[in-house]
Design a protein around this motif. Structure first.
Motif, mmCIF file in Angstrom:
data_model
loop_
_atom_site.group_PDB
_atom_site.id
_atom_site.type_symbol
_atom_site.label_atom_id
_atom_site.label_comp_id
_atom_site.label_asym_id
_atom_site.label_seq_id
_atom_site.Cartn_x
_atom_site.Cartn_y
_atom_site.Cartn_z
ATOM 1 N N MET A 1 0.806 -0.933 -0.661
ATOM 2 C CA MET A 1 0.160 0.541 0.315
ATOM 3 C C MET A 1 0.679 1.025 0.145
ATOM 4 S SD MET A 1 -2.847 -0.774 2.798
ATOM 5 C CE MET A 1 -3.643 0.663 2.066
ATOM 6 N N ASN A 2 0.469 1.982 -0.858
ATOM 7 C CA ASN A 2 1.403 3.673 -0.921
ATOM 8 C C ASN A 2 0.300 4.824 0.360
ATOM 9 O OD1 ASN A 2 3.029 3.017 -2.087
ATOM 10 N ND2 ASN A 2 1.507 2.826 -3.812
ATOM 11 N N PHE A 3 0.261 5.424 0.957
ATOM 12 C CA PHE A 3 -0.971 6.375 1.718
ATOM 13 C C PHE A 3 0.376 7.283 2.799
ATOM 14 C CE2 PHE A 3 -0.398 2.456 3.994
ATOM 15 C CZ PHE A 3 -0.163 3.235 5.382
ATOM 16 N N ILE A 4 -0.249 8.320 3.142
ATOM 17 C CA ILE A 4 0.583 9.233 3.939
ATOM 18 C C ILE A 4 -1.238 9.165 5.576
ATOM 19 C CG2 ILE A 4 1.112 11.552 4.604
ATOM 20 C CD1 ILE A 4 1.657 11.617 1.612
ATOM 21 N N ALA A 22 2.000 15.828 12.096
ATOM 22 C CA ALA A 22 3.211 15.052 11.801
ATOM 23 C C ALA A 22 2.884 14.368 10.163
ATOM 24 C CB ALA A 22 3.887 14.416 12.179
ATOM 25 N N LEU A 23 3.105 14.078 9.264
ATOM 26 C CA LEU A 23 2.725 13.219 8.050
ATOM 27 C C LEU A 23 3.809 11.928 7.824
ATOM 28 C CD1 LEU A 23 2.982 15.258 5.728
ATOM 29 C CD2 LEU A 23 0.844 14.915 6.564
ATOM 30 N N VAL A 24 3.423 10.303 7.674
ATOM 31 C CA VAL A 24 4.377 9.214 7.724
ATOM 32 C C VAL A 24 4.201 8.906 6.481
ATOM 33 C CG1 VAL A 24 4.611 7.045 9.136
ATOM 34 C CG2 VAL A 24 4.813 8.824 10.119
ATOM 35 N N MET A 25 5.090 9.131 6.290
ATOM 36 C CA MET A 25 5.078 8.485 4.358
ATOM 37 C C MET A 25 5.402 6.969 4.430
ATOM 38 S SD MET A 25 5.508 11.303 4.565
ATOM 39 C CE MET A 25 6.062 12.756 4.280
ATOM 40 N N VAL A 32 8.628 4.978 4.988
ATOM 41 C CA VAL A 32 9.881 5.615 3.905
ATOM 42 C C VAL A 32 10.594 7.128 3.915
ATOM 43 C CG1 VAL A 32 9.737 4.242 2.541
ATOM 44 C CG2 VAL A 32 8.979 6.137 1.843
ATOM 45 N N GLY A 33 9.541 7.744 5.437
ATOM 46 C CA GLY A 33 9.548 8.479 5.927
ATOM 47 C C GLY A 33 8.140 9.448 7.096
ATOM 48 N N GLU A 34 8.986 11.060 6.939
ATOM 49 C CA GLU A 34 8.550 11.710 8.361
ATOM 50 C C GLU A 34 8.547 13.130 7.840
ATOM 51 O OE1 GLU A 34 10.433 9.899 11.879
ATOM 52 O OE2 GLU A 34 8.772 8.065 11.698
ATOM 53 N N TYR A 35 7.594 13.790 8.781
ATOM 54 C CA TYR A 35 7.814 15.281 8.456
ATOM 55 C C TYR A 35 7.116 15.979 9.996
ATOM 56 C CZ TYR A 35 6.639 19.995 7.701
ATOM 57 O OH TYR A 35 5.872 21.070 7.868
#
Length: 177
Positions: A1-4, A22-25, A32-35
Motif C-alpha cells: 500500500m501507498n499512503f500518508i 506530522a506525516l508518515v509516508m 519511507v519518510g516522516e515530516y
C-alpha cells in the motif's frame, strides 16, 4: 500500500488552531519518510489542549504559521494521494479549517479513517481509540498525542490491517475529501 498517515494537534477547539502536524509516508507497505512541524496558530491556546498534548504557546513562538507548512507539504495532497488518520474527520477538518482560514486552495484527496476501519475489522475490541488499538495490536505508542508518534501508530495500524485482511475491505472505506 501507498499512503500518508496524518495527525494534527490543536491549540483549542477552533478548526484553524493547528499547533503541530506530522506525516508518515508509506510506499509499498513500508514506512519511507516522516515530516513533523510545530505550527504557530493565530489563536489562543486552551489549557485543556495543552494538558492533552503538552504544547505551550512558548513552544510555537518561533514556529512557522500554517501557510509556510502547507508550502512544504501541499504536494502530498492530490487526487491520487491516500491520506489516512485515526479519527480522520477531526484531522481532515483541521486541514480544511486551516486552508479556509488562510484562503489556501484545497486539493481533493482520498481519505481513510483507521478508527473506522478498526471498528469494521476488529469488532471484538472494547473500543477503537488509538492507544487501545496499539495495545491490542502490539504497536508501540510511547507518547500518545505527540503528532509524529500518533502518525506512526496510525500507519502501523493500517499496515497491520492490510496484513490481516488484505486491501479489499479497506478500499471500500476510502472517501474523497
Amino acid at each position: 500500500m501507498n499512503f500518508i498517515a496524518m495527525d494534527f494537534e490543536t491549540a483549542n477547539h477552533e478548526k484553524h488552531s493547528a499547533c503541530s502536524l506530522a506525516l508518515v509516508m508509506v510506499r509499498n507497505s513500508k514506512i519511507v519518510g516522516e515530516y513533523y512541524s510545530l505550527i504557530k496558530p493565530e489563536t489562543a491556546f486552551f489549557w485543556r489542549n495543552i494538558q492533552i498534548h503538552g504544547i505551550h504557546p512558548e513552544d510555537v513562538a518561533d514556529a512557522p504559521k500554517f501557510p509556510a507548512v502547507w508550502e512544504q507539504i501541499s504536494q502530498y495532497y492530490n487526487q491520487n494521494s491516500l491520506i489516512v488518520a485515526h479519527n480522520a474527520p477531526f484531522d481532515n477538518g483541521v486541514l480544511a479549517g486551516c486552508l479556509d482560514y488562510y484562503g489556501l486552495e484545497k486539493q481533493p484527496y482520498l481519505s481513510l479513517c483507521t478508527a473506522r476501519s478498526s471498528r469494521k475489522l476488529y469488532p471484538e475490541f472494547t473500543n477503537h481509540r488509538l492507544n487501545t488499538m496499539c495495545e491490542m495490536l502490539d504497536i508501540p505508542l510511547e507518547n500518545h498525542h505527540d503528532a509524529l508518534e500518533d502518525s506512526r501508530a496510525c500507519a502501523e495500524i493500517l499496515l497491520r490491517q492490510e496484513a490481516d485482511f488484505g486491501t479489499d475491505p479497506l478500499k471500500k472505506l476510502v472517501t474523497i475529501k
